[in-house]
Design a protein around this motif. Sequence first.
Motif, short mmCIF file in Angstrom:
data_model
loop_
_atom_site.label_atom_id
_atom_site.label_comp_id
_atom_site.label_asym_id
_atom_site.label_seq_id
_atom_site.Cartn_x
_atom_site.Cartn_y
_atom_site.Cartn_z
N HIS A 122 32.49 34.61 15.91
CA HIS A 122 33.57 33.98 15.14
C HIS A 122 32.97 33.25 13.93
N ASN A 123 31.64 32.98 13.99
CA ASN A 123 30.92 32.52 12.81
C ASN A 123 29.92 33.63 12.48
N THR A 124 30.09 34.25 11.30
CA THR A 124 29.30 35.46 10.99
C THR A 124 27.83 35.16 10.68
N LYS A 125 27.48 33.90 10.54
CA LYS A 125 26.06 33.52 10.33
C LYS A 125 25.17 34.07 11.44
N THR A 126 25.70 34.08 12.67
CA THR A 126 24.93 34.54 13.82
C THR A 126 24.49 35.99 13.64
N ILE A 127 25.26 36.77 12.90
CA ILE A 127 24.91 38.18 12.68
C ILE A 127 23.74 38.25 11.70
N GLU A 128 23.87 37.53 10.59
CA GLU A 128 22.83 37.57 9.56
C GLU A 128 21.47 37.13 10.10
N GLU A 129 21.50 36.17 11.03
CA GLU A 129 20.24 35.69 11.62
C GLU A 129 19.51 36.78 12.40
N LYS A 130 20.27 37.74 12.95
CA LYS A 130 19.66 38.77 13.80
C LYS A 130 19.33 40.07 13.05
N ILE A 131 19.84 40.22 11.83
CA ILE A 131 19.62 41.48 11.11
C ILE A 131 18.17 41.62 10.67
N ASN A 132 17.60 42.81 10.91
CA ASN A 132 16.26 43.11 10.38
C ASN A 132 16.23 44.58 9.98
N ASP A 133 15.08 45.09 9.59
CA ASP A 133 14.99 46.47 9.09
C ASP A 133 15.38 47.51 10.14
N ASN A 134 15.27 47.15 11.41
CA ASN A 134 15.62 48.11 12.47
C ASN A 134 17.10 48.11 12.82
N THR A 135 17.85 47.14 12.30
CA THR A 135 19.26 47.06 12.64
C THR A 135 20.01 48.23 12.03
N LYS A 136 20.72 49.00 12.87
CA LYS A 136 21.43 50.18 12.38
C LYS A 136 22.93 50.11 12.62
N LEU A 137 23.35 49.22 13.53
CA LEU A 137 24.76 49.19 13.91
C LEU A 137 25.20 47.78 14.30
N ILE A 138 26.40 47.41 13.84
CA ILE A 138 27.05 46.19 14.34
C ILE A 138 28.26 46.66 15.14
N TRP A 139 28.39 46.14 16.35
CA TRP A 139 29.48 46.55 17.25
C TRP A 139 30.39 45.36 17.51
N ILE A 140 31.66 45.46 17.13
CA ILE A 140 32.55 44.35 17.40
C ILE A 140 33.83 44.78 18.09
N GLU A 141 34.41 43.80 18.78
CA GLU A 141 35.66 43.98 19.49
C GLU A 141 36.53 42.81 19.04
N THR A 142 37.73 43.06 18.55
CA THR A 142 38.61 41.96 18.17
C THR A 142 40.07 42.38 18.29
#
Length: 379
Positions: A122-142
């Motif tokens: 619900h706070n998108t900062k948490t996503i940016e903190e985990k992104i790195n060069d290997n990140t290929k997919l974000i999976w969400i349910e809402t």
Amino acid sequence: MKFGTKAIHSGLEPDPATGAIMTPIYQTSTYVQDGVGKNKGYEYSRTLNPTRHALEKNLAAIENGKFGACFGSGLAAIDCVIKMLNPGDEVISTNDLYGGSYRIFTTIFEKYGIKFHFVPMHNTKTIEEKINDNTKLIWIETPTNPMMNIIDVKAVATIAKKNNVLLAVDNTFATPYLQNPLDLGADIVMHSATKYLGGHSDVVMGALVVNDEKIAKEIYRIQNSSGAVCGPQDAFLVLRGIKTLHLRMQRHCENGKIIAEFLAAHPKVEKVYWPGFTSHPNHTVAKAQMRDFGGMISFSLKGNKLEDALNIVTKLQLFALAESLGGVESLIGHPATMTHAAIPKVEREKIGIVDSLIRLSVGVEDADDLLTDLNNALN
Ligand SMILES: *Cc1c(COP(=O)(O)O)cnc(C)c1O
């Protein structure tokens, strides 16, 4: 074309052989060819079947996408998405998530070298903190299950685009009637068609819808190679279900509002989780990205006693105690002992799944009868 018209007409033509207005159930595995390499567009039903094809086109239309693909279950559709990845790739997923999605990620795909991070979104900062060069997919349910949290799809899509990462949205709870993730910037929409799309608790099916041709080709390649397709009879049932999706959703939403308001005013109820309340922490986002608030509601009881929750759940007459959701009949579930029992109690309670939490899938019955049933059980 507006939603109801698309739901009833898209992808459908009178049967070319007979003029039948309803797409026939093409219960066939293979198709006779006119000559070697000469066919009428169908060769083998794992690859393509006319009944499934009609549904895939219809689903693409109601999700405002170009390509649809149907699978033997919602999980088979998720399986297909993760198979687009390679060992070493990383996925960032919502932490408040359908239990089966969590299970396939952690017990099936982690052993093939794909890494999953589960974060609150619900706070998108948490996503940016985990992104790195290997990140290929974000999976969400809402909205999320069962806490009815809302994730800002547009905001997550902006992060995904900036980092060249795919965004997939499980749109099962909202349905294409309430929310179209592709319009909000998502790359892939996933559905458990078992729920609202089928709508009558008589079929298990999954679906993906995308706009990008390259992603679509990859999905069809995996669909055909792994073979987790749905049968023509199931495709027929979901096609029939979708024709009334807009009508059913209108009533699910009306009943949902009446019941959420009733529960919020009831002295035995501690808290009601429903995105339609202005007091819901993400109400503004819900209002911006959804057309209405749906018929899924969770609530907890004053005193938070397990036996009180179990008592209510078994005393109800109309709300049937069962897994699943999205059918015309109202269902009730107890996440702590049913859908989310596999999550340790401390972890469960961290995200709000307390012992007295009850989840309702409000059906399309007459609201007065549903209220009487709830009132009797609560008192
Ligand atoms: C039911 C469900 C699934 C899984 O779908 P199946 O058709 O049961 O395989 C995935 N996501 C959500 C949100 C669901 O409710």
